[in-house]
Design an enzyme around this catalytic site. Structure first.
Site, PDB file in Angstrom:
ATOM      1  N   ASP A 461      -3.958  -9.640 -15.787  1.00  0.00           N
ATOM      2  CA  ASP A 461      -4.371 -10.151 -14.468  1.00  0.00           C
ATOM      3  C   ASP A 461      -4.310 -11.683 -14.500  1.00  0.00           C
ATOM      4  OD1 ASP A 461      -5.500 -10.094 -11.887  1.00  0.00           O
ATOM      5  OD2 ASP A 461      -7.558 -10.081 -12.650  1.00  0.00           O
ATOM      6  N   GLU A 464      -0.699 -15.804 -12.787  1.00  0.00           N
ATOM      7  CA  GLU A 464       0.200 -16.662 -11.976  1.00  0.00           C
ATOM      8  C   GLU A 464       0.515 -17.970 -12.695  1.00  0.00           C
ATOM      9  OE1 GLU A 464      -2.616 -15.152 -10.864  1.00  0.00           O
ATOM     10  OE2 GLU A 464      -1.530 -13.526  -9.885  1.00  0.00           O
ATOM     11  N   ASP A 540      -4.933  -8.196  -4.470  1.00  0.00           N
ATOM     12  CA  ASP A 540      -6.212  -8.012  -3.792  1.00  0.00           C
ATOM     13  C   ASP A 540      -6.033  -7.765  -2.304  1.00  0.00           C
ATOM     14  OD1 ASP A 540      -7.331  -8.398  -6.261  1.00  0.00           O
ATOM     15  OD2 ASP A 540      -7.822 -10.511  -5.914  1.00  0.00           O
TER      16      ASP A 540
HETATM   17  O1  MIG Z   1     -10.762 -13.356  -9.903  1.00  0.00           O
HETATM   18  O2  MIG Z   1     -10.893  -8.943 -12.971  1.00  0.00           O
HETATM   19  O3  MIG Z   1      -6.739  -8.876  -8.680  1.00  0.00           O
HETATM   20  O4  MIG Z   1      -7.985  -6.480  -9.385  1.00  0.00           O
HETATM   21  O5  MIG Z   1     -10.641  -6.630 -10.260  1.00  0.00           O
HETATM   22  C1  MIG Z   1     -10.664 -11.965  -9.797  1.00  0.00           C
HETATM   23  C2  MIG Z   1     -11.486  -8.991 -11.718  1.00  0.00           C
HETATM   24  C3  MIG Z   1     -10.072 -11.378 -11.026  1.00  0.00           C
HETATM   25  C4  MIG Z   1      -8.469 -10.102  -9.756  1.00  0.00           C
HETATM   26  C5  MIG Z   1      -7.716  -8.807  -9.677  1.00  0.00           C
HETATM   27  C6  MIG Z   1      -8.677  -7.696  -9.438  1.00  0.00           C
HETATM   28  C7  MIG Z   1      -9.714  -7.651 -10.529  1.00  0.00           C
HETATM   29  C8  MIG Z   1     -10.448  -8.996 -10.601  1.00  0.00           C
HETATM   30  N1  MIG Z   1      -9.479 -10.073 -10.801  1.00  0.00           N
END
Ligand code: MIG
Length: 843
Positions: A461, A464, A540
């Site tokens: 996650d 980017e 999201d």
């Molecule tokens: O700043 O890990 O898109 O699916 O639950 C949020 C927590 C960080 C973003 C992801 C989301 C995930 C969440 N993450």
């Protein structure tokens, strides 16, 4: 003229060169303020251009004037008098690269295989190595104008004024470059191209809007886009690849530049597409094919295919930000089993870590993780946990990932040579420089402890990368990445590839650690080609009806951009769905390769039982449908590996010559080329509009009734409906009995569903499929390929004939009609001999 001995050169008129000199001097003074020393005192956020800023600046740019044309090893070079050159390499496709004349060709993060620097690249993908550039003999003709350079399938024609370059295939102009409308300004470039009369512009990976992007301005810059909506741009992933379909052919364009890039899809209505980059070369690959599928085959050959997921990755996945502690995870799993809601995966979001430190498990929340995963495995679950790129700068406790990484010097540095920092969940973080092979090699083994704790798959996650406390919300654009070839590029130049190189590091490391088993990896960010390593979810999204509809063209956009393993957070991530919306989302989600329910922190639950008994029952039926379809999903993933074709696709992708398919509703799409899916995406819907493609009939999988092809139907729905139809000339791999997970099931048995509708005479039906098979769990298919059989039904006779050598095979085959009624069974399954069955008396 033999160009190998003596490159031909054409000098253009003096007037053109003089005009360019003027333009160049105008341009260099502008360059001093934008990119010169004073530029660095500007805040980064103002140096990082958005679409308005970029196209505005390009209004001040000068247009390049071609002054000479010469032959090169691989094609032709158009030299411009501003010191830039447009190199055109001809081969299986066309590569057109506009850069400073002496600029080195940097590494590609999109193209698979080892890049060669002479413009001849070969991509290896799967079992087939595809040579992209097969050059014929070149001949250069300069009398009379226009000048023609011919090689292989294509011809390059530069007009006498040096303002237009045409790329021709036979007599047809595939694409024309309009140099007069192209612009350059201090390293930035904008190329105006004429794609001809198209039906629209499709592809571009993950974009929040309709499939056709005509009239839009898009940007490629990976961005954490929480709360995105229709029209929000850019999003998490950058795939600068698109289709420009025309009546006769389809053109495909891919811009291989992982920096900040821009597309204007004829917003001015002048028939031009404008393609721009803030940094680096405009490196374009042009593909031309009979239809979109031919273009995708070539693109996915270049950038690589998604390897088969473990079968459990195709089952239903239950996630939440976050399930903890350990007992809560077990309770969720037990409830799924008690309530007979088929599920394969349960997720651990960031809270399983100790203070968000990657590769740790919080002992307070998870006192015995190995025991927890043991119990989950026993119940038939697999566990996926999250890993982010940000590494907490915690020295005091000796956090080994940080301390070890410091020692090895693996973190991305700023332009001052010191580690580049950014705040994310753990507080202050550093970010591995995944562009370096030695850093990827350091990263991979870090997964060992989590694997030892019984975690089966991973979720990358925030890659980017997303940073909380900088104006650009990412790493400093001046941070420096060191590349495999020893060169360095700034973060601005390669930002979009950061996520790709992270999942590459994860994937390669995991594959080494787990041996023959298949990796399951999910990512949020990446650049063209990341599908070689990871599945992708659409970030999201929000729990509202708009997003249920929007996520369909988003997923299809990814799918036709080479990323087959796609899906959205079922139920929506942000906010809370009303019960009807959640039920519809469980139904629609079952029809995408990645089927995962996930939502953010908050007081409301989003498990299938959280909305009352009726929604729970609707969810159960959707899940059961999904598990019946698993043999088809397996088949489609294998087809993807073999051909590059995606499991889900727009209707026009299969029926490009049918004009109705370009305008059908966006909730209508194909699963493979034999199933039409039309999930309900509107609140309170009493019917859905369905546009049946012509050329065959369509059988309703719920009622076994036949609909005529080429018709438009208002199809009545109730709350249970998941409108799904099979082409009446196809045979579907299927399985009837519902099960609670893939464990011990789908890899050894299959139902062959014949398109025999209610009331049909079996003798009147003709249908076929090529069945692909493998062991369902190892990577052996990469070297041994698949077992294949042609299955054909005609005149009531069924023939199953192996194609080539047979390896793994189903041990039980049940033949059914469209309603699921058994017609015959092969108790010994399939083998390397042909099978003949007479089904005439079966009904
Ligand atoms: O700043 O890990 O898109 O699916 O639950 C949020 C927590 C960080 C973003 C992801 C989301 C995930 C969440 N993450």
């Amino acid at each position: 003229m033999n160009v190998k001995k003596r490159p031909g050169t054409l000098a253009l008129g003096l007037a053109a060169a003089a005009a360019l000199l003027l333009a160049v001097s105008g341009c260099s003074s502008a360059g001093a303020s934008a990119g010169g020393a004073s530029g660095y005192s500007q805040p980064e956020s103002s140096r990082l251009l958005n679409a308005t800023g970029f196209f505005g600046k390009m209004g001040e740019g000068a247009h390049p004037v071609a002054v000479s044309l010469s032959a090169t090893k691989t094609g032709a070079r158009v030299s411009c008098s501003d010191g830039s050159a447009i190199d055109i390499s001809l081969g299986g496709n066309i590569r057109l690269r506009w850069a400073a004349a002496r600029e080195r060709v940097p590494l590609s993060y999109a193209i698979s295989g080892e890049p060669a620097y002479d413009g001849l690249r070969s991509a290896s993908s799967g079992d087939a190595a595809i040579a992209l550039s097969r050059l014929g003999k070149l001949s250069l003709r300069k009398e009379p104008a226009p000048v023609t350079l011919a090689g292989s399938r294509f011809t390059v024609v530069l007009d006498a004024a040096g303002s237009r370059i045409e790329l021709r295939e036979g007599a047809a102009v595939v694409l024309a470059v309009d140099l007069e409308r192209s612009r350059s300004l201090s390293g930035m470039r904008l190329l105006a191209v004429e794609p001809g009369k198209t039906t629209g512009f499709y592809g571009f990976g993950e974009k929040a809007g309709a499939l056709d992007k005509k009239g839009m301005r898009l940007r490629m810059w990976n961005t954490d886009a929480y709360g995105y909506r229709t029209g929000s741009d850019p999003l998490y992933v950058s795939i600068p690849f698109f289709y420009a379909p025309r009546a006769d052919r389809t053109l495909g364009l891919f811009l291989d530049n992982p920096g900040n890039t821009f597309f204007d899809l004829d917003s001015a209505g002048d028939g031009l597409v404008r393609i721009g980059s803030q940094t680096g070369a405009l490196d374009l690959y042009l593909m031309s094919g009979a239809d979109p599928a031919a273009v995708l085959a070539e693109y996915s050959g270049m950038t690589g295919r998604y390897p088969l997921p473990p079968e459990w990755g195709l089952g239903y996945q239950q996630s939440r930000y976050s399930y903890y502690p350990q007992d809560r995870v077990l309770e969720i799993a037990q409830t799924l089993r008690d309530k007979k809601l088929p599920t394969d995966v349960i997720y651990l979001d960031i809270d399983y870590m100790e203070r968000y430190k990657c590769f740790t498990i919080d002992p307070n929340k998870f006192p015995d993780p190995a025991e927890m995963t043991r119990q989950l495995h026993e119940m038939g679950f697999h566990v996926v946990s999250m890993i982010d790129p940000g590494i907490k700068t915690e020295f005091e406790t000796g956090y080994p990932v940080y301390v070890g990484g410091l020692k090895e010097g693996v973190f991305t540095r700023g332009k001052d040579g010191q580690n580049a920092y950014g705040n994310v969940w753990p507080g202050q973080c550093v970010f591995p420089d995944f562009f370096q092979p030695r850093v990827r090699a350091w990263w991979g083994p870090l997964y060992r402890d989590l694997l030892d704790a019984g975690i089966d798959g991973f979720w990358n996650d925030m890659n980017e990368p997303s940073v909380f406390n900088t104006a650009t919300k990412t790493l400093s654009i001046d941070a420096v990445h060191r590349e495999a070839d020893g060169n360095r590029r700034t973060h601005l130049e390669v930002h979009n590839a950061y996520g790709s190189e992270m999942v590459r590091a994860s994937y390669e490391g995991l594959q080494k650690l787990i041996g023959e088993k298949r990796v399951f990896l999910l990512t949020r960010a990446g650049f063209a080609g990341f599908q070689r390593y990871a599945a992708k979810w659409t970030g999201d999204n929000t729990s509202n009806w708009e997003h249920l509809g929007l996520n369909i063209p988003m997923a299809l956009g990814l799918s036709i951009s080479g990323v087959p393993m796609v899906g959205a957070d079922v139920g929506g991530y942000a906010k809370t769905p009303e019960p009807e919306l959640f039920a519809r989302w469980m139904q629609a989600g079952a029809l995408f390769p990645l089927y995962r329910n996930h939502c953010e922190k908050g007081p409301y639950d989003q498990e299938p039982w959280s909305f009352g008994p009726e929604v729970e029952e609707i969810s159960r039926r959707a899940l059961e449908l999904r598990y019946r379809m698993l043999p088809l999903w397996n088949q489609l993933m294998r087809e993807h590996w073999a051909s590059g074709m995606p499991p889900v696709r727009p209707v026009w992708f299969t029926y490009p010559s049918e004009s109705r398919s370009w305008s059908c509703p966006e909730n209508e799409f194909m699963i493979g080329d034999a199933v039409l899916a039309v999930p309900v995406t509107e609140k309170g819907a009493a019917s859905v509009k369905i546009s049946f493609p012509s050329g065959s009939g369509w059988i309703d999988l719920a009622t076994a009734r036949r609909y005529a092809g080429g018709t438009d139907v208002d199809y009545p729905v109730d709350k249970w409906s998941i409108p799904l139809f099979m082409r009446d000339t196809a045979i579907l791999p299927w399985w009837t009995p519902a099960r609670q997970s893939v464990e011990g099931g789908h890899s050894d048995r299959v139902e062959l569903k014949l398109p025999v509708a209610r009331g049909d005479r079996l003798e009147g039906v003709s249908a076929s499929v090529e069945l692909l098979w493998d062991d369902g769990e190892t990577t052996a298919y990469r070297s041994s390929g698949f077992s294949r059989w042609t299955v054909r039904l005609s005149g009531g006779e069924l023939d199953i004939v192996p194609v080539g050598a047979v390896g793994p095979a189903p041990k039980l085959v049940v033949i059914t009609d469209a309603a699921g009624m058994e017609l015959a069974r092969l108790g010994d399954g399939l083998g390397s001999g042909p099978v003949h069955l007479s089904l005439k008396d079966a009904r």
